[in-house]
Design an enzyme around this catalytic site. Structure first.
Site, short mmCIF file in Angstrom:
data_model
loop_
_atom_site.label_atom_id
_atom_site.label_comp_id
_atom_site.label_asym_id
_atom_site.label_seq_id
_atom_site.Cartn_x
_atom_site.Cartn_y
_atom_site.Cartn_z
N CYS A 104 107.29 2.15 -14.46
CA CYS A 104 107.87 3.26 -15.20
C CYS A 104 108.04 4.42 -14.24
O CYS A 104 108.28 4.20 -13.05
CB CYS A 104 107.02 3.63 -16.42
SG CYS A 104 105.39 4.27 -16.02
N HIS A 150 107.80 14.14 -18.30
CA HIS A 150 107.75 12.77 -18.84
C HIS A 150 107.85 12.86 -20.36
O HIS A 150 106.93 13.31 -21.03
CB HIS A 150 106.45 12.10 -18.42
CG HIS A 150 106.44 10.61 -18.62
ND1 HIS A 150 106.42 10.02 -19.86
CD2 HIS A 150 106.45 9.59 -17.73
CE1 HIS A 150 106.42 8.71 -19.74
NE2 HIS A 150 106.45 8.42 -18.45
#
Length: 656
Positions: free
Chosen positions: A438, A595
């Site tokens: 990720c 994020h």
């Protein structure tokens, strides 16, 4: 959809296959626009001078025709290169071997020899076997044979044919079997299309529209020639093309099976090209523009549409169906009005000018008005569909391990060294069942978590290691984790050898050479709040990586709005393809990660719209992302958004 990390989702595999196929087609397609223009100009000179043997005309037509008449062969070679796991001349040779084998065995003369028939009695389907569909099949055979047999080891007596030398031999064998299958199937397909064409003859303008629709749909298979022969030539008594050129047809009827192509080829497809250009990623727009502009020029002037159509038919097949539907509507409208026009080469500007004064032409001026309408329709509809469904048209393709990111990782020895150390600390390649990444961490499924050496991972550059359970392991590294993941893929596949003597380079963090402390005199970082909502301490984030400040200090936001803005002036260091995170390098050197939500990488971009690209220059308040918070919640993920300072562990973040 499969939830087993070891079993890939078939839909995702299929989509990736066709996206990769579409990208592979760009190699041969890129050479076609110039060839089409040369051929068209040569045809125009011959028609304007009335001399088919004009030296300039013959020269230009030969130059352009050399590529256009061998389009299927170019596809066989280009796809063999693009679809192989590694760009290698061996795969290209395999594609060529397959093409020569299939087309030679199915050539009318060969078929006549095999069946004992006279060449003139051979099914006419075999005269159309050198088509794009067969070229694609041959390219795929070549690529598959290369991937599966390039490392073949044979006994010593046959060792000369080991490795890459075996690829062409296997390719020929598979192509032989393919030829046998096509020998029986191809005539039925061809004959069925001819019968279908004869059936729609009596449907009037509706039939003309159906012909236009299926004409476009059959182009990927190269079977449109069978359908064209019914309407353009003397197969069913229509002979539309020749009757128009010779002005021997019936006024008001001749030209109806060609006229509707002009607005689409001259205006509609260029409108689609403009839509694909304006929706391309900023960093790739220049490259995409070069291809799309040249393809649009060849479509407008010459009527050669393959460079544009193959640019999106596999990358975004839904768009191609829309294109075929629009073509059918255009054909039906011109037949109904009535508008009549024909061509000798294709429905481009050159043929329109040459056919304008033909006695069979009827209301040719209407084609220009219709063209303006279709340009607007194609641009608006294509732009809407591309953005609405995030279609991977030229300039919008996903990065993959064999693209820009992969090649960069392969060239960075430090990431290869890190990957080597990580693999050893994780128990070796056999212990890793599935590997992904990720924004900042490696995510994997392992067979045995007890063999993992967390201290060795730390020495190799990991910021931390997490074991959520069930064989799941996460290794926190940093923004360049993609390069490490790609290098690990290369090592596990055997494409590269482990690095044993190179020093491992950990990612830069404060106190270890970070840039922020070199330009700031204080550890206080004051930024504009990047997303509206309640500001919370990192400790409230239900993810230890953030809550324990493994990646760095910062704050969290529980967003009330989905618009993510730049917190200060700087450069977009990286924006992830899935849109779930963005990293910025601010003007003072501070590196910031935003994020959006937790575990949102698994959404594969659904609900995230990227508003900038990597490398873009931004100022405070510039939009970075548009996020659908409801989609995140519906997927079962927290929306809490960490804002992290990556390169100063002593930093204190304040949001205003």
């Amino acid at each position: 959809m499969s939830t087993d990390p070891g079993v890939p989702d078939p839909r995702e595999v299929t989509m990736k296959f066709f996206q990769r196929l579409g990208r592979s087609l760009m190699l041969p397609v890129a050479v076609l626009p110039v060839a089409a223009i040369l051929n068209g100009i040569g045809y125009w000179i011959a028609s304007a001078t009335g001399d088919e043997n004009n030296l300039a005309a013959v020269f230009l037509q030969a130059a352009g025709g050399a590529l256009l008449s061998n389009l299927a062969l170019l596809f066989a070679i280009g796809i063999a290169i693009g679809m192989a796991s590694k760009s290698d001349g061996t795969s290209a040779l395999a594609g060529l071997v397959s093409w020569l084998t299939v087309t030679t065995l199915l050539d009318p003369e060969t078929v006549a020899d095999l069946t004992g028939a006279v060449v003139d009695d051979v099914n006419p389907a075999f005269s159309q076997v050198e088509n794009v569909f067969v070229g694609i099949i041959c390219g795929l055979i070549g690529a598959w044979s290369y991937d599966h047999f390039k490392d073949t080891k044979l006994p010593d007596a046959l060792s000369f044919f080991s490795g890459r030398r075996s690829v062409a031999i296997v390719t020929a064998g598979i192509s032989l079997v393919t030829s046998i299958v096509l020998f029986f199937i191809w005539p039925f397909v061809y004959t069925g299309l001819v019968m279908f064409g004869e059936f729609i003859l009596g449907l009037g303008p509706v039939g003309v529209g159906l012909y236009g629709f299926f004409n476009r749909l059959l182009i990927p298979l190269g079977l449109h020639h069978a359908l064209n022969s019914v309407f353009w030539f003397d197969v069913a008594g229509i002979n539309d093309l020749n009757n128009f050129l010779e002005a021997t047809g019936t006024y008001g009827e001749t030209g109806q099976y060609m006229a509707g192509f002009f607005p689409i080829m001259m205006f509609g497809l260029p409108g689609a090209a403009l839509a694909m250009y304006v929706t391309a990623k900023t960093a790739r727009r220049k490259i995409a523009g070069g291809l799309l502009f040249s393809a649009a020029v060849s479509s407008f002037f010459v009527g050669v549409t393959e460079p544009l159509e193959f640019a999106f038919m596999f990358l975004a097949p839904g768009l191609y169906v829309v294109h075929a539907f629009f073509t059918g509507i255009s054909m039906a409208i011109t037949a109904l009005l009535p508008v009549r026009m024909g061509f000798g080469f294709s429905a481009g500007f050159i043929d329109l000018v040459l056919g304008w004064a033909n006695p069979m032409a009827q209301n040719p001026w209407a084609l220009l008005l219709m063209g303006i309408f279709w340009f607007a329709v194609y641009f608006v509809v294509f732009r809407f569909l591309i953005l609405r469904f995030d279609l991977k048209t030229p300039g919008r393709e996903d990065e993959d391990a064999e693209g820009e990111v992969g090649s960069a990782a392969q060239g960075e020895e430090k990431y290869l060294a890190t990957a080597t150390a990580f693999l050893g600390a994780l128990g070796g390649r056999d212990n890793i069942l599935d590997l992904e990444n990720c924004a900042t961490r490696l995510r994997m499924q392992v067979a045995d978590t007890s063999v993992i050496d967390e201290k060795a991972l730390k020495r190799a550059g990991a910021a931390g290691t997490m074991k959520p359970g069930g064989g799941s392991v996460q290794v926190i590294y940093g923004l360049n984790v993609q390069f490490v993941k790609d290098a690990m893929d290369q090592l596990m596949s055997g494409a590269v050898q482990p690095v044993t003597s190179e020093p491992v380079a950990a990612p830069d963090r404060a106190g270890e050479g970070g840039t922020a402390t070199a330009t700031r005199t204080s550890h206080l970082v004051r930024l504009r709040q990047p997303v509206a909502g309640e500001v919370l301490p990192l400790s409230e984030v239900p993810d230890a990586t953030f809550a324990e400040q493994i990646m760095g200090p910062g704050l969290a936001i529980e967003p009330s709005d989905g618009l993510v803005l730049a917190p200060a002036a700087g450069t977009v260091a990286h924006i992830f393809e899935t849109g779930h995170a963005v990293a910025l390098t601010l003007d003072d050197g501070t590196e910031v990660l935003i994020h959006i939500g937790l575990d949102t990488v698994s959404m594969q971009g659904r609900g995230f719209e990227r508003l900038v690209d990597t490398g873009a220059r931004v100022t405070a308040g510039d939009p970075l992302l548009q996020v659908d918070l409801d989609a995140i919640r519906a997927a079962g993920h927290p929306t809490i958004t960490p804002v992290i300072i990556l390169n100063d562990t002593a930093a204190s973040l304040e949001l205003v």
